[in-house]
Design an enzyme around this catalytic site. Structure first.
Site, PDB file in Angstrom:
ATOM      1  N   GLY A   1      -0.696   9.332 -11.099  1.00 35.59           N
ATOM      2  CA  GLY A   1      -0.039  10.091 -11.991  1.00 35.59           C
ATOM      3  C   GLY A   1      -0.457  10.501 -13.119  1.00 35.59           C
ATOM      4  O   GLY A   1       0.244  11.176 -14.214  1.00 35.59           O
TER       5      GLY A   1
ATOM      6  N   GLU B   1      -5.998   2.520  -4.564  1.00 36.73           N
ATOM      7  CA  GLU B   1      -5.491   3.277  -5.523  1.00 36.73           C
ATOM      8  C   GLU B   1      -5.452   2.955  -7.072  1.00 36.73           C
ATOM      9  O   GLU B   1      -4.666   1.796  -7.212  1.00 36.73           O
ATOM     10  CB  GLU B   1      -3.719   3.519  -5.244  1.00 36.73           C
ATOM     11  CG  GLU B   1      -3.694   4.467  -3.954  1.00 36.73           C
ATOM     12  CD  GLU B   1      -2.078   4.990  -4.098  1.00 36.73           C
ATOM     13  OE1 GLU B   1      -2.289   6.213  -3.618  1.00 36.73           O
ATOM     14  OE2 GLU B   1      -1.478   4.252  -4.327  1.00 36.73           O
TER      15      GLU B   1
HETATM   16  P1  13P Z   1      -0.619  10.736  -7.687  1.00 34.91           P
HETATM   17  O1  13P Z   1      -1.319  11.418  -6.546  1.00 34.91           O
HETATM   18  O2  13P Z   1       0.646  11.492  -8.018  1.00 34.91           O
HETATM   19  O3  13P Z   1      -1.615  10.294  -8.958  1.00 34.91           O
HETATM   20  O4  13P Z   1      -0.160   9.399  -6.972  1.00 34.91           O
HETATM   21  C1  13P Z   1      -0.990   8.708  -6.193  1.00 34.91           C
HETATM   22  C2  13P Z   1      -0.132   7.588  -5.533  1.00 34.91           C
HETATM   23  O5  13P Z   1       0.427   6.708  -5.938  1.00 34.91           O
HETATM   24  C3  13P Z   1       0.104   7.778  -3.929  1.00 34.91           C
HETATM   25  O6  13P Z   1       0.747   6.700  -3.296  1.00 34.91           O
END
Ligand code: 13P
Length: 251
Positions: free
Chosen positions: A173, A167
């Site tokens: 986000g 990630e």
């Molecule tokens: P988003 O999908 O809201 O970008 O978040 C990703 C996340 O941190 C999942 O653990």
């Protein structure tokens, strides 16, 4: 090489969700079929695990948890152990999320202890790693994620008890995502590191991509070699969006 790895689409609800939100999880549960092409998991806040696990029993929907303490029990006010999460019905625990690393100063050595606790409880550790925007600009992505991977994974990690989630911090986000080619480069590098350290079981370990996965980009991201599913934040809170992502696998 990894096309036979069964994908996992996991929703991380983070600190979102009251009892009323279980309606969304029920809609996901009811839309899944036992022979679906991917495993599907929701990781709600700890307050909702037991109820959701009861409601998901005898359905294909898997229930996971977010974070745990490294100890099984003891004088740690406000913390929760992997054994407790298992007792509530969780099958997996997300550890090392960038929000834990930044909000709580967790280092990869802490993450490794938590992953060991998850294994001790007989659950699957979903171990998160990822570079910041500055690290990517400085072309440090592979060295950063390589270091995090090496230091966060216990020696006992295998394809049954461990899932990796790549990630990029800057993609979480924000609505930003790396290009498919950038994701491919990181996942290929991670796969090589897993095979080098763990052998065959490292080749079968699931490597999820996470960070702004949405219904309209899921198909492209999930088609990248060595992407074995997704860890989804915001878009997992609404059944329609989450099911739209799962549909990338033809579910
Ligand atoms: P988003 O999908 O809201 O970008 O978040 C990703 C996340 O941190 C999942 O653990």
């Amino acid at each position: 090489m990894t096309s036979s790895v069964r994908p996992l689409v996991a929703g991380n609800w983070k600190m979102n969700g009251l009892a009323a939100s279980l309606a969304e999880a029920r809609r996901v549960r009811d839309a899944l079929s036992k022979s679906g092409p991917a495993d599907v998991m929701i990781c709600p806040p700890a307050t909702l695990i037991a109820e959701l696990a009861r409601e998901a029993a005898n359905s294909p929907l898997l229930i996971g948890a977010q974070d745990c303490h490294a100890a099984a029990s003891g004088a740690h006010t406000g913390d929760i152990s992997a054994e407790m999460l298992k007792d509530a019905g969780a099958r997996a625990v997300i550890v090392g999320h960038s929000e834990r690393r930044s909000d709580h100063g967790e280092r990869s050595s802490d993450v490794r202890r938590k992953a060991e606790a998850v294994h001790r409880a007989g659950l699957t550790a979903i171990v998160c790693i990822g570079e910041t925007a500055g690290e990517r600009r400085a072309e440090l992505t592979l060295s950063v994620v390589g270091r995090q991977l090496a230091a966060s994974l216990p020696d006992a990690a295998n394809a049954g008890n461990t899932v990796i989630a790549y990630e990029p911090v800057w993609a979480i986000g924000t609505g930003l995502t790396p290009t498919a080619a950038d994701v491919a480069a990181v996942h290929k590098f991670l796969r090589g590191a897993l095979v080098a350290r763990f052998g065959g079981t490292g080749g079968a370990m699931r490597i999820l991509y996470g960070g702004s996965v949405k219904p309209d980009n899921a198909r492209e991201l999930m088609a990248v070699p060595d992407v074995n599913g997704a860890l989804v934040g915001g878009a997992s809170l609404k059944a329609n969006d989450f099911l739209g992502i799962i549909a990338a696998y033809g579910a």
